[in-house]
Enzyme design. Sequence first.
Site, PDB file in Angstrom:
ATOM      1  N   HIS A   1       0.806  -1.160   0.063  1.00 20.61           N
ATOM      2  CA  HIS A   1      -0.076   0.012   0.428  1.00 20.61           C
ATOM      3  C   HIS A   1       0.654   1.249   0.104  1.00 20.61           C
ATOM      4  O   HIS A   1       1.321   1.786   0.864  1.00 20.61           O
ATOM      5  CB  HIS A   1      -0.746  -0.249   1.581  1.00 20.61           C
ATOM      6  CG  HIS A   1      -1.283  -1.714   1.825  1.00 20.61           C
ATOM      7  ND1 HIS A   1      -3.048  -0.971   0.931  1.00 20.61           N
ATOM      8  CD2 HIS A   1      -1.326  -2.182   2.216  1.00 20.61           C
ATOM      9  CE1 HIS A   1      -3.326  -2.773   1.453  1.00 20.61           C
ATOM     10  NE2 HIS A   1      -2.537  -3.342   1.839  1.00 20.61           N
TER      11      HIS A   1
ATOM     12  N   ARG B   1      -0.169   4.252  -0.730  1.00 22.90           N
ATOM     13  CA  ARG B   1      -0.921   5.601  -0.693  1.00 22.90           C
ATOM     14  C   ARG B   1      -1.168   6.586  -1.505  1.00 22.90           C
ATOM     15  O   ARG B   1      -1.325   7.735  -0.404  1.00 22.90           O
ATOM     16  CB  ARG B   1      -0.092   6.128   0.582  1.00 22.90           C
ATOM     17  CG  ARG B   1      -0.205   5.044   2.527  1.00 22.90           C
ATOM     18  CD  ARG B   1      -1.268   4.323   2.595  1.00 22.90           C
ATOM     19  NE  ARG B   1      -0.607   3.522   4.043  1.00 22.90           N
ATOM     20  CZ  ARG B   1      -1.841   2.171   4.056  1.00 22.90           C
ATOM     21  NH1 ARG B   1      -2.473   2.218   3.695  1.00 22.90           N
ATOM     22  NH2 ARG B   1      -1.601   2.011   5.690  1.00 22.90           N
TER      23      ARG B   1
ATOM     24  N   ASP C   1       2.430  -6.634   2.515  1.00 20.57           N
ATOM     25  CA  ASP C   1       1.178  -5.833   3.396  1.00 20.57           C
ATOM     26  C   ASP C   1       1.620  -4.576   3.867  1.00 20.57           C
ATOM     27  O   ASP C   1       1.619  -4.496   5.160  1.00 20.57           O
ATOM     28  CB  ASP C   1       0.011  -6.609   4.035  1.00 20.57           C
ATOM     29  CG  ASP C   1      -0.707  -5.967   4.239  1.00 20.57           C
ATOM     30  OD1 ASP C   1      -1.000  -5.102   3.658  1.00 20.57           O
ATOM     31  OD2 ASP C   1      -1.370  -6.281   5.113  1.00 20.57           O
TER      32      ASP C   1
ATOM     33  N   HIS D   1       1.623   3.808   8.413  1.00 20.94           N
ATOM     34  CA  HIS D   1       1.337   5.049   9.194  1.00 20.94           C
ATOM     35  C   HIS D   1       2.149   5.990   9.976  1.00 20.94           C
ATOM     36  O   HIS D   1       3.166   4.941  10.464  1.00 20.94           O
ATOM     37  CB  HIS D   1      -0.093   4.211   9.921  1.00 20.94           C
ATOM     38  CG  HIS D   1      -0.947   3.522   9.266  1.00 20.94           C
ATOM     39  ND1 HIS D   1      -2.110   3.828   8.508  1.00 20.94           N
ATOM     40  CD2 HIS D   1      -1.177   2.389   9.747  1.00 20.94           C
ATOM     41  CE1 HIS D   1      -2.888   3.653   8.373  1.00 20.94           C
ATOM     42  NE2 HIS D   1      -2.262   1.605   8.341  1.00 20.94           N
TER      43      HIS D   1
END
Lengths: 449, 326
Positions: free
Chosen positions: A64, A66, A307, A311
């Site tokens: 990911h 973003r 994965d 954050h």
Amino acid sequence: MSESYDLILRGGIVVTPNGREEIDVGVRAGRIVALGSLAGVAAKETLFASGLHVLPGVIDTQVHFREPGLEYKEDLESGTRGAVLGGVTGVFEMPNTKPSTLTTEDFEEKMRRAKGRAWCDYAFYIGGAAENVMELARLERLPGCSGVKVFMGASTGTLLVPDDATLDAILKNSYRRMAVHCEDEDRMNARKPMTRLPGVTAHVHPEWRDAQSALLATQRLVKLARNRGRRVHVLHVTTADEMVFLRDHKDIASVETTPQHLTLAAPECYDRLGTLAQMNPPIRDAHHRDGLWHGVREGIVDVIGSDHAPHTLEEKAKPYPDSPSGMTGVQTLVPIMLDHVNAGRLTLERFVDLTSAGAARLFNIAGKGRIALGYDADFTLVDLKTRRRIENKWIASKAGWTPYDGMTVIGWPTATIIRGHIVMRDDQLVATPQGAPIRFQETMPKEEA
Amino acid sequence: MSTSASSIKLRHLLGIEGLSPETISALLDVSETYIEQNRQIDKKQSLLRGRTIINLFFENSTRTRTSFELAGKRLGGDVINMQTSASSVKKGETLLDTAMTLNAMHPDLLVVRHPDSGAVQLLSQKVNCAVINGGDGSHEHPTQALLDALTIRRRRGKLQGLLVAICGDILHSRVARSNIHLLNTMGARVRVIGPPTLMPAEIDRLGVEVFTDMRKGLTGVDIVMMLRLQTERMHGSYVPSIPEYFRFFGLDNEKLSFAKPDALIMHPGPMNRGVEIDSEVADDIGRSVIHEQVEMGVAVRMACLEVLMSQRRNEPSGSVAEGGGE
């Protein structure tokens, strides 16, 4: 003379379909054109790989990054930079950006943003949802698309597909292998109040999103897929129970697990890392971790995906359950898994199968996944003997942290080569971003007459 | 109590599913206010004076109907009971015809019990008054779950964090479904225990732990809720024999010894002694709260009537009702 090469890798131990061979590798125009002894042959560039193992380029089939929309967490440049620093030559990026990747326009926007900024090769998933279900057969064939990704749980808004009717419609209206996040949304919603009890910590995360939530969704998916005669890819399998179930459905279901779930275990990881260890599906106890290793050993697992879901530390510092789920991983996939190779938990050949050949086989990647004549010159060079310490300061992600901070591993990626370009050497970037879209057999561009 | 009935925004009470923890807590708070009053000699209030409540029961019931009737009368309302045997349903009238007929009589509230899941919700969309689900098929029985919750909360001081086992005929039980929704919502942990034949498919999507062994399932629980074996809903054979069912799933002192020593024993009634529960356990005055449940039932139903009626205070009686639980 015509026998000149752009690049020769000399003296490494090369993992080819034949096994480990001490051979030279000749590269021209981004492809592998010679395997064997190339003593005395000239090349524009030579990389001496003695003492190193030359592996087919590692492909991380779940990241990911973003962008667009959440660039403060990560973007396509920083994400792919972490990838090549960690020995990864290609990534499949997920559709839960802002906006979600659901239309041709969303998809083309990502392709446009990646061009000239991505350090490694890339493909993007298209999100499968109620709103684009009739378009999926066309969308999943866009050049650069790795297929449809569906969230049965763990997402919000338009990307969430909690019900069998929509899931079945998506299966009916697409063709390629479909990647699915399997957690049962209904069960998790029903159990969610336990996360609001006073004094609750991240330790409750695997109890809320429990093994049964994962197993239920996986069983629902496989049942529907079988009815439709479809192939599906179960992302980040986290439970021993799913491994046992999926073992009997390997004809249609492929299996991914992650380095985190193979390495960390509850409750220790929550004691030590708190919400940093929080991800979906959760890190579970040692019983489930053993079950995943069983799946690796017995061949049930097809690929390892990181994965990578960054954050910021500030977001992660919120008290559970307001803390977001996800951790970085694209840069640590290779060293963590090589450490497991050194510990005897899997062979180097199995590592190649899980990180390169497996991805190529499942997703019909064109020209990647093995070291053989005619294939893209993507290589991950690794030093299996070196002892290194993983530290946050090494992490390129904008998030700036890794759950493995302070961990010493044996085995390290020392060079990343993408289509003949050396982009990382000894932890240093030595080129400019030269990533290109990954080609698939289902998305091959047609030659214009 | 700080909660006032009019602050709870509910048009109908069709089920527990979808109710917020705040709404459930508030309903229990209002119920608490009626418990003492019900123990006085003069139990009557005039809160619902002039209001008409019809108990419309398409299925036999003694305790639930009586409980609703007492609740309505103690609040000063006019309560009429309609049983299927006395109604036009026997003459071929459909559910909606009956609803429309009653609607034309301008009741303020209907309490409806029906053998089909979803029937009460359907009916609520066709009438102008408030509707309380008194139990529909194997779907929901919200006032039972509320009275169970009130009983537990008074004994344990909370619902959060308790481990509750619901045992027996889960498949046919609306009581089980309503209790699962309520207990999950309030942060309790729920186990269901029963034979595989009496376990609904995908029950675990409701968030519960599933057990088929009483001893394993009862281990360490705070509350044991027994369910009645609903032979009247069974078309076909679900259990080999009653003695065998009792042996494996009947609650006796031996199986109960796996629960916490102070575990409460509950049963929604009517009990089948020697089928799902042993008399010695049912009558254990230290742990069985079965009669207390009945008492709490009246208080909870008074609270539900008060809350729903307080929402209608300023409403013209002809306005069209909307469906939905909240």
